[in-house]
Design an enzyme around this catalytic site. Sequence first.
Site, short mmCIF file in Angstrom:
data_model
loop_
_atom_site.label_atom_id
_atom_site.label_comp_id
_atom_site.label_asym_id
_atom_site.label_seq_id
_atom_site.Cartn_x
_atom_site.Cartn_y
_atom_site.Cartn_z
N GLY A 18 0.79 -1.23 0.00
CA GLY A 18 0.00 0.00 0.00
C GLY A 18 0.81 1.28 0.00
N TYR A 149 -11.26 3.77 15.14
CA TYR A 149 -10.26 4.26 14.18
C TYR A 149 -10.16 5.78 14.25
CZ TYR A 149 -7.91 4.92 9.66
OH TYR A 149 -7.03 5.29 8.67
N ASP A 183 -7.15 3.50 -2.52
CA ASP A 183 -7.19 2.17 -3.12
C ASP A 183 -5.93 1.40 -2.73
OD1 ASP A 183 -7.68 -0.06 -4.62
OD2 ASP A 183 -8.02 1.00 -6.51
N ARG A 207 -19.06 8.33 -1.71
CA ARG A 207 -18.98 9.24 -0.57
C ARG A 207 -17.85 10.26 -0.72
NH1 ARG A 207 -16.70 5.77 4.67
NH2 ARG A 207 -14.52 5.65 3.99
#
Length: 247
Positions: A18, A149, A183, A207
């Site tokens: 990532g 979170y 992503d 969103r």
Amino acid sequence: MSKRLDNKVAVITAAGAGIGRRSAQRYCDEGATVWAADINSETLASLKGSCPAIHTVTLDVTNSQAIADFAEHIGDIDILFNCAGFVHSGTIFACEESDWDFSFDLNVKSCYRMIQAFLPAMVRNGRGSIINMSSVASSVKGVPNRFLYGATKAAVIGLTKSIAADFVETGIRCNAVCPGTVDTPSLHDRLNAFPDPTQARIDFENRQPMKRLGTVDEIASLIVYLGSDESSYTTGSAVMIDGGWSI
């Protein structure tokens, strides 16, 4: 021709996948020597060969002694990017005390451990850039089903500003990065937990005001900037990179 991170040494956690992985590659491309750390040795293995200036190390950022040993082994650094983290989903009713303890240990206390290990040498050398991974889901914006979170990432912003204020006169800069939805492999895992992953992805995209997800390249570009001397007047900032979600 000089590069933006020539002669700089950087440590990046969660560098196996990532945002951390792409940031490690971009740092190497920009001339830095990179210590790419991750708890997953398998994901690190493929990263090691992607750039000759990337060194990999298997590291548990919840282990203070392992971090101290690592810092002693590699010596002084110029840039620390604390990228390791975990996304807990749900409201307060889905949050057990064990969930609370784990998320704060990984998302917040790992920053404390890493900074405590590497900051003394930065202060001694009179230079250093610390970058902490926060989120728009934090003190910036309340997001449904991100109770724990959001709490941890709000704490990261507070930690960041405190470090920045305490050491602004020593040549140390500390900033937080606050992405929207990006992503990443972590997002894919969360999407696949939904009954309809395709619809879940569409919902995540919708969103965002830009109606798309962020990319790891876009976040890594900001990480490069904050690590470079180009951002030498920037400290204590929680930098939004969210496609307009926080507007």
